[in-house]
Design a protein around this motif. Structure first.
Motif, PDB file in Angstrom:
ATOM      1  N   ALA A   1      -4.665  -9.403   0.564  1.00  0.00           N
ATOM      2  CA  ALA A   1      -3.797  -8.694  -0.376  1.00  0.00           C
ATOM      3  C   ALA A   1      -4.322  -7.308  -0.704  1.00  0.00           C
ATOM      4  O   ALA A   1      -3.547  -6.388  -0.985  1.00  0.00           O
ATOM      5  CB  ALA A   1      -3.645  -9.518  -1.656  1.00  0.00           C
ATOM      6  N   LEU A   2      -5.655  -7.154  -0.678  1.00  0.00           N
ATOM      7  CA  LEU A   2      -6.257  -5.851  -0.988  1.00  0.00           C
ATOM      8  C   LEU A   2      -6.453  -4.988   0.247  1.00  0.00           C
ATOM      9  O   LEU A   2      -6.843  -3.831   0.130  1.00  0.00           O
ATOM     10  CB  LEU A   2      -7.612  -6.068  -1.676  1.00  0.00           C
ATOM     11  N   ALA A   3      -6.197  -5.562   1.424  1.00  0.00           N
ATOM     12  CA  ALA A   3      -6.422  -4.804   2.662  1.00  0.00           C
ATOM     13  C   ALA A   3      -5.436  -3.654   2.799  1.00  0.00           C
ATOM     14  O   ALA A   3      -5.762  -2.613   3.391  1.00  0.00           O
ATOM     15  CB  ALA A   3      -6.323  -5.743   3.869  1.00  0.00           C
ATOM     16  N   ASN A   4      -4.223  -3.818   2.274  1.00  0.00           N
ATOM     17  CA  ASN A   4      -3.198  -2.779   2.381  1.00  0.00           C
ATOM     18  C   ASN A   4      -2.514  -2.606   1.024  1.00  0.00           C
ATOM     19  O   ASN A   4      -1.565  -3.327   0.704  1.00  0.00           O
ATOM     20  CB  ASN A   4      -2.152  -3.159   3.438  1.00  0.00           C
ATOM     21  N   LEU A   5      -3.026  -1.685   0.228  1.00  0.00           N
ATOM     22  CA  LEU A   5      -2.385  -1.423  -1.058  1.00  0.00           C
ATOM     23  C   LEU A   5      -1.080  -0.651  -0.881  1.00  0.00           C
ATOM     24  O   LEU A   5      -0.120  -0.845  -1.629  1.00  0.00           O
ATOM     25  CB  LEU A   5      -3.346  -0.654  -1.972  1.00  0.00           C
ATOM     26  N   ASP A   6      -1.059   0.236   0.098  1.00  0.00           N
ATOM     27  CA  ASP A   6       0.178   0.948   0.436  1.00  0.00           C
ATOM     28  C   ASP A   6       0.864   0.176   1.560  1.00  0.00           C
ATOM     29  O   ASP A   6       0.393   0.172   2.706  1.00  0.00           O
ATOM     30  CB  ASP A   6      -0.147   2.381   0.885  1.00  0.00           C
ATOM     31  N   ARG A   7       1.964  -0.467   1.238  1.00  0.00           N
ATOM     32  CA  ARG A   7       2.620  -1.357   2.197  1.00  0.00           C
ATOM     33  C   ARG A   7       3.930  -0.790   2.733  1.00  0.00           C
ATOM     34  O   ARG A   7       4.825  -1.523   3.130  1.00  0.00           O
ATOM     35  CB  ARG A   7       2.867  -2.724   1.544  1.00  0.00           C
ATOM     36  N   ARG A   8       4.017   0.524   2.758  1.00  0.00           N
ATOM     37  CA  ARG A   8       5.239   1.143   3.258  1.00  0.00           C
ATOM     38  C   ARG A   8       5.233   1.325   4.760  1.00  0.00           C
ATOM     39  O   ARG A   8       6.287   1.419   5.369  1.00  0.00           O
ATOM     40  CB  ARG A   8       5.436   2.495   2.574  1.00  0.00           C
ATOM     41  N   HIS A   9       4.053   1.355   5.380  1.00  0.00           N
ATOM     42  CA  HIS A   9       3.949   1.555   6.821  1.00  0.00           C
ATOM     43  C   HIS A   9       2.925   0.567   7.368  1.00  0.00           C
ATOM     44  O   HIS A   9       1.744   0.893   7.512  1.00  0.00           O
ATOM     45  CB  HIS A   9       3.536   2.992   7.146  1.00  0.00           C
ATOM     46  N   LEU A  10       3.371  -0.641   7.683  1.00  0.00           N
ATOM     47  CA  LEU A  10       2.488  -1.710   8.123  1.00  0.00           C
ATOM     48  C   LEU A  10       2.761  -2.067   9.577  1.00  0.00           C
ATOM     49  O   LEU A  10       3.828  -1.749  10.123  1.00  0.00           O
ATOM     50  CB  LEU A  10       2.706  -2.968   7.256  1.00  0.00           C
ATOM     51  N   SER A  11       1.800  -2.745  10.178  1.00  0.00           N
ATOM     52  CA  SER A  11       2.080  -3.371  11.467  1.00  0.00           C
ATOM     53  C   SER A  11       2.981  -4.574  11.219  1.00  0.00           C
ATOM     54  O   SER A  11       3.084  -5.078  10.094  1.00  0.00           O
ATOM     55  CB  SER A  11       0.782  -3.818  12.134  1.00  0.00           C
ATOM     56  N   TYR A  12       3.612  -5.054  12.276  1.00  0.00           N
ATOM     57  CA  TYR A  12       4.555  -6.160  12.081  1.00  0.00           C
ATOM     58  C   TYR A  12       3.824  -7.410  11.601  1.00  0.00           C
ATOM     59  O   TYR A  12       4.352  -8.171  10.780  1.00  0.00           O
ATOM     60  CB  TYR A  12       5.299  -6.463  13.385  1.00  0.00           C
ATOM     61  N   GLY A  13       2.602  -7.649  12.089  1.00  0.00           N
ATOM     62  CA  GLY A  13       1.848  -8.822  11.677  1.00  0.00           C
ATOM     63  C   GLY A  13       1.547  -8.827  10.193  1.00  0.00           C
ATOM     64  O   GLY A  13       1.728  -9.838   9.505  1.00  0.00           O
ATOM     65  N   TRP A  14       1.068  -7.669   9.671  1.00  0.00           N
ATOM     66  CA  TRP A  14       0.787  -7.574   8.244  1.00  0.00           C
ATOM     67  C   TRP A  14       2.064  -7.710   7.426  1.00  0.00           C
ATOM     68  O   TRP A  14       2.082  -8.388   6.387  1.00  0.00           O
ATOM     69  CB  TRP A  14       0.103  -6.266   7.911  1.00  0.00           C
ATOM     70  N   ALA A  15       3.146  -7.066   7.845  1.00  0.00           N
ATOM     71  CA  ALA A  15       4.405  -7.152   7.111  1.00  0.00           C
ATOM     72  C   ALA A  15       4.915  -8.597   7.072  1.00  0.00           C
ATOM     73  O   ALA A  15       5.411  -9.063   6.042  1.00  0.00           O
ATOM     74  CB  ALA A  15       5.447  -6.235   7.750  1.00  0.00           C
ATOM     75  N   PHE A  16       4.773  -9.309   8.185  1.00  0.00           N
ATOM     76  CA  PHE A  16       5.199 -10.712   8.228  1.00  0.00           C
ATOM     77  C   PHE A  16       4.357 -11.563   7.275  1.00  0.00           C
ATOM     78  O   PHE A  16       4.891 -12.426   6.562  1.00  0.00           O
ATOM     79  CB  PHE A  16       5.079 -11.243   9.654  1.00  0.00           C
ATOM     80  N   TYR A  17       3.049 -11.315   7.253  1.00  0.00           N
ATOM     81  CA  TYR A  17       2.177 -12.082   6.363  1.00  0.00           C
ATOM     82  C   TYR A  17       2.550 -11.842   4.902  1.00  0.00           C
ATOM     83  O   TYR A  17       2.679 -12.796   4.122  1.00  0.00           O
ATOM     84  CB  TYR A  17       0.714 -11.688   6.594  1.00  0.00           C
ATOM     85  N   TYR A  18       2.735 -10.571   4.511  1.00  0.00           N
ATOM     86  CA  TYR A  18       3.045 -10.264   3.119  1.00  0.00           C
ATOM     87  C   TYR A  18       4.422 -10.789   2.720  1.00  0.00           C
ATOM     88  O   TYR A  18       4.635 -11.181   1.563  1.00  0.00           O
ATOM     89  CB  TYR A  18       2.974  -8.764   2.876  1.00  0.00           C
ATOM     90  N   ALA A  19       5.366 -10.798   3.650  1.00  0.00           N
ATOM     91  CA  ALA A  19       6.727 -11.234   3.329  1.00  0.00           C
ATOM     92  C   ALA A  19       6.838 -12.753   3.226  1.00  0.00           C
ATOM     93  O   ALA A  19       7.562 -13.265   2.362  1.00  0.00           O
ATOM     94  CB  ALA A  19       7.698 -10.706   4.385  1.00  0.00           C
ATOM     95  N   HIS A  20       6.116 -13.475   4.085  1.00  0.00           N
ATOM     96  CA  HIS A  20       6.357 -14.913   4.190  1.00  0.00           C
ATOM     97  C   HIS A  20       5.171 -15.806   3.835  1.00  0.00           C
ATOM     98  O   HIS A  20       5.373 -16.990   3.567  1.00  0.00           O
ATOM     99  CB  HIS A  20       6.805 -15.248   5.621  1.00  0.00           C
ATOM    100  N   LEU A  21       3.956 -15.293   3.834  1.00  0.00           N
ATOM    101  CA  LEU A  21       2.789 -16.157   3.658  1.00  0.00           C
ATOM    102  C   LEU A  21       1.950 -15.843   2.428  1.00  0.00           C
ATOM    103  O   LEU A  21       1.320 -16.739   1.862  1.00  0.00           O
ATOM    104  CB  LEU A  21       1.885 -16.072   4.906  1.00  0.00           C
ATOM    105  N   GLU A  22       1.913 -14.578   2.009  1.00  0.00           N
ATOM    106  CA  GLU A  22       1.001 -14.181   0.938  1.00  0.00           C
ATOM    107  C   GLU A  22       1.247 -14.968  -0.356  1.00  0.00           C
ATOM    108  O   GLU A  22       0.325 -15.585  -0.911  1.00  0.00           O
ATOM    109  CB  GLU A  22       1.140 -12.683   0.653  1.00  0.00           C
ATOM    110  N   ILE A  23       2.478 -14.958  -0.848  1.00  0.00           N
ATOM    111  CA  ILE A  23       2.777 -15.622  -2.119  1.00  0.00           C
ATOM    112  C   ILE A  23       2.604 -17.137  -2.029  1.00  0.00           C
ATOM    113  O   ILE A  23       1.970 -17.739  -2.912  1.00  0.00           O
ATOM    114  CB  ILE A  23       4.194 -15.240  -2.591  1.00  0.00           C
ATOM    115  N   PRO A  24       3.111 -17.822  -0.982  1.00  0.00           N
ATOM    116  CA  PRO A  24       2.878 -19.278  -0.911  1.00  0.00           C
ATOM    117  C   PRO A  24       1.403 -19.657  -0.838  1.00  0.00           C
ATOM    118  O   PRO A  24       0.976 -20.604  -1.499  1.00  0.00           O
ATOM    119  CB  PRO A  24       3.629 -19.684   0.370  1.00  0.00           C
ATOM    120  N   VAL A  25       0.608 -18.918  -0.055  1.00  0.00           N
ATOM    121  CA  VAL A  25      -0.804 -19.269   0.099  1.00  0.00           C
ATOM    122  C   VAL A  25      -1.563 -19.049  -1.206  1.00  0.00           C
ATOM    123  O   VAL A  25      -2.283 -19.939  -1.690  1.00  0.00           O
ATOM    124  CB  VAL A  25      -1.443 -18.449   1.241  1.00  0.00           C
TER     125      VAL A  25
END
Length: 366
Positions: A89-113
């Motif tokens: 969660a702290l690896a990318n504080l600015d999440r406007r320009h992410l790789s697809y892997g990071w964007a997928f993790y933040y969208a679908h996995l971060e909150i559940p985990v």
């Protein structure tokens, strides 16, 4: 025209000032304070696991205390995993320009985990409180309804139920291309029935923090009341019989420390999780920033919740003599190694410690 231009310039300056304040807030809260709390949380919970495992082995014949340590070990493990799960969660504080892997993790996995791990720690505290409640308030039924073998089932459920509870949160955001066209970001899906999603969010928060908090308050109030009543009765009986009862006194003191330790754990849980509960109810837009005051409250709530992961070590150290005793031996070994490294081994006592001290460490009491 002159007034409109002046107003536009003032609005632009205010917007720039707010952006600067937001950037400073994120840098301080998530760039310095929270990483420090995470490091402390991982290290202290690792020490907790080691010390509590040793203490549990020394009390295997006392099923009640061994079961308590079993809950505390898994509480330390889940809180350590929750601290580690915050690193992405702290690896990318600015999440406007992410790789697809990071964007997928933040969208679908971060909150559940993250929420599943924090909720698991809450449920383990509830399971521990239920175990202590039965042991103190209904001791004759303890072996039937709260035997050590049932602790495994309760902890397993404490890990699985929050995961099932937060699975829907993995599907309410989607990965989208960044506005600039370079990279990816994520945004919340447009709900067909927003009111239904808000109701579900409230239900989840009730199950995550609010209902457990109420249950913990009721259970521990009953535990303290019954424990004080039983302790007073024991003192009257011992005094009437004229028996010294040193063994009973030692047992009573150990039980008292465990009860007060549980009360302290529950109190710190309530204090560090209450702001996060309020935040979850007033802010349901996980991917967007709110006002500056809301972001300040969010940073305080998040930092308090992370701080709570490491407070149990402070409580163990302050209230459990076995933890303090258990830390002596590794600290003495570390001191001996440091003395030898810096060349202070010339004095015989500089790099050695007595045999008696190590023996005392093996016979620590909780």
């Amino acid at each position: 025209m002159r007034n409109n231009t002046s107003s536009t310039m003032e609005e632009g300056q205010e917007g720039a000032t707010e952006d600067d304040q937001m950037a400073l807030l994120e840098e301080v809260a998530y760039g310095y304070i929270m990483p420090a709390f995470i490091c402390v949380g991982v290290l202290t919970n690792l020490v907790n696991v080691v010390m509590l495992t040793r203490a549990r082995r020394q009390h295997t014949q006392r099923h009640s205390q061994a079961t308590t340590f079993f809950y505390l070990i898994w509480l330390a493990l889940t809180e350590m995993l929750a601290s580690l799960a915050l690193l992405p969660a702290l690896a990318n504080l600015d999440r406007r320009h992410l790789s697809y892997g990071w964007a997928f993790y933040y969208a679908h996995l971060e909150i559940p985990v993250l929420n599943a791990l924090t909720s698991s720690s809450v449920y383990i505290v509830v399971g521990l409180s239920v175990d202590r409640y039965i042991a103190v308030c209904h001791p004759r039924r303890y072996q039937d309804v709260s035997a050590p073998r049932l602790a495994v089932i309760r902890i397993t459920l404490s890990l699985l139920l929050p995961l099932l509870l937060y699975i829907p949160h993995g599907f309410y955001q989607e990965v989208v291309p960044a506005d600039s066209g370079a990279g990816w970001t994520y945004t919340g899906l447009e709900m067909l029935v927003p009111e239904a999603w808000y109701v579900w969010t409230v239900v989840v928060e009730l199950c995550h923090r609010m209902l457990p908090a109420i249950l913990l308050a009721l259970l521990n109030a009953s535990i303290i009341y019954t424990f004080n009543k039983v302790t007073s009765r024991r003192r009257v009986i011992t005094k009437n019989k004229g028996v010294a009862g040193s063994s009973n006194e030692d047992k009573s003191q150990q039980e008292q420390r465990l009860v007060y330790l549980l009360l302290a754990i529950v109190t710190t849980f309530l204090l560090t999780n209450l702001p996060a509960t309020v935040l979850a109810l007033i802010d349901t837009a996980g991917a967007t920033h709110g006002s500056f005051s809301l972001e300040v409250f969010r940073a305080v709530a998040n930092c308090l919740e992370v701080l709570g992961f490491s407070l149990n070590f402070v409580l163990y150290f302050a209230m459990v003599p076995g933890v303090r005793q258990g830390l002596k031996e590794p600290l003495l070994v570390l001191h001996q190694a440091l003395c030898c490294i810096v060349g202070k081994a010339s004095a015989p006592h500089g790099c050695s410690y007595s045999q008696d001290q190590s023996k005392n460490t093996e016979s620590v009491q909780v």
